[in-house]
Design an enzyme around this catalytic site. Sequence first.
Site, PDB file in Angstrom:
ATOM      1  N   CYS A  73       7.758  -3.321  10.196  1.00 14.49           N
ATOM      2  CA  CYS A  73       8.102  -2.378   9.123  1.00 14.49           C
ATOM      3  C   CYS A  73       9.261  -1.460   9.480  1.00 14.49           C
ATOM      4  O   CYS A  73      10.143  -1.213   8.644  1.00 14.49           O
ATOM      5  CB  CYS A  73       6.883  -1.564   8.704  1.00 14.49           C
ATOM      6  SG  CYS A  73       6.267  -0.398   9.963  1.00 14.49           S
ATOM      7  N   HIS A 113       3.090   3.308   9.839  1.00 16.18           N
ATOM      8  CA  HIS A 113       3.722   2.375   8.908  1.00 16.18           C
ATOM      9  C   HIS A 113       4.832   3.092   8.140  1.00 16.18           C
ATOM     10  O   HIS A 113       4.681   4.251   7.740  1.00 16.18           O
ATOM     11  CB  HIS A 113       2.691   1.804   7.927  1.00 16.18           C
ATOM     12  CG  HIS A 113       3.254   0.797   6.979  1.00 16.18           C
ATOM     13  ND1 HIS A 113       3.879  -0.353   7.404  1.00 16.18           N
ATOM     14  CD2 HIS A 113       3.299   0.765   5.613  1.00 16.18           C
ATOM     15  CE1 HIS A 113       4.279  -1.045   6.353  1.00 16.18           C
ATOM     16  NE2 HIS A 113       3.949  -0.387   5.264  1.00 16.18           N
ATOM     17  N   ASP A 128       7.696  -1.723  -0.622  1.00 20.98           N
ATOM     18  CA  ASP A 128       7.276  -2.047   0.743  1.00 20.98           C
ATOM     19  C   ASP A 128       7.452  -3.540   0.982  1.00 20.98           C
ATOM     20  O   ASP A 128       6.657  -4.349   0.504  1.00 20.98           O
ATOM     21  CB  ASP A 128       5.823  -1.635   0.963  1.00 20.98           C
ATOM     22  CG  ASP A 128       5.402  -1.749   2.421  1.00 20.98           C
ATOM     23  OD1 ASP A 128       6.206  -2.235   3.245  1.00 20.98           O
ATOM     24  OD2 ASP A 128       4.263  -1.350   2.743  1.00 20.98           O
TER      25      ASP A 128
END
Length: 286
Positions: A73, A113, A128
């Site tokens: 991420c 995250h 995302d």
Amino acid sequence: MHPLNPRQVQAYLRHLDSPAPRVADRAALDRLIQAQLRQVPFENVDVLLGRPIQLDAEAVFAKVVERGRGGYCFEINSLFARLLLGLGYSVSLLGGRVRWGLPVDAAQTLLSHLLLRVELDEGSFIVDIGFGGPAPLRALPLHGRDGLDDCPYRLQPLAQSGETYQMQVLYDGDWATMYHFDLQPQAWVDHIARSWYTATHPDSIFLKMLMVARTDGDTRLSLGNTSFSRRHADGRLERTQVDSADALIALLRHEFHLDLHPEREEAPLRQRLQALLHPTPPTGVP
């Protein structure tokens, strides 16, 4: 965080096989999300090999666009944010606490995250493309579900706070929580520290198993060590066990589009995967 320069934007769009948006709107954003999920996999190969994760824009651009790799991420969501900024979108960074696979009453998790908030004329949206599990194919409106009648994702405020939300996916007939997040913009430097922790702490799952995911059309492909799965939009799940390092590397190349250098990446990865497939027992254990 600064945007990609015009040359990098054009190279990134060619890598995604996606035309430059004429207008920085919701429809173009959704097309970019789908192209990104199709072309750039979530993957932790470098972490698994114990290699440093470089998060400056030039390093991530070189890894993803020039070398045909993916990332986790902090790498691919940050690069995608820089692309969106270069295309004229308004983007801020948020932090999430992963809850995927945990019971509802599990202890609080780390802020580990990175996800994105994008401001459009219609309001605020969550984007995302860097989660290792399920991945929304569209930008999700922070308030309401306009245009998402057929989308198996939702953003739900947590009962105890109107400022904290949970990202959920309809999974095997029930709503499962992927992560919690709030709307406090996060400084990029804080994500750099979180990435270092995630990539180096002995308890990090990224150091213990191979994790790769990509979206092919409306099918989510996932690989967790030796378990390869295809989850279709209708919920059907096909799962296969992979029994050799060579077969795993072939999957990475052909199903996940990873361009692995034969000497610098493939050879050490084969050795690492063999260790995962055939762990050495502790001393004194027959």
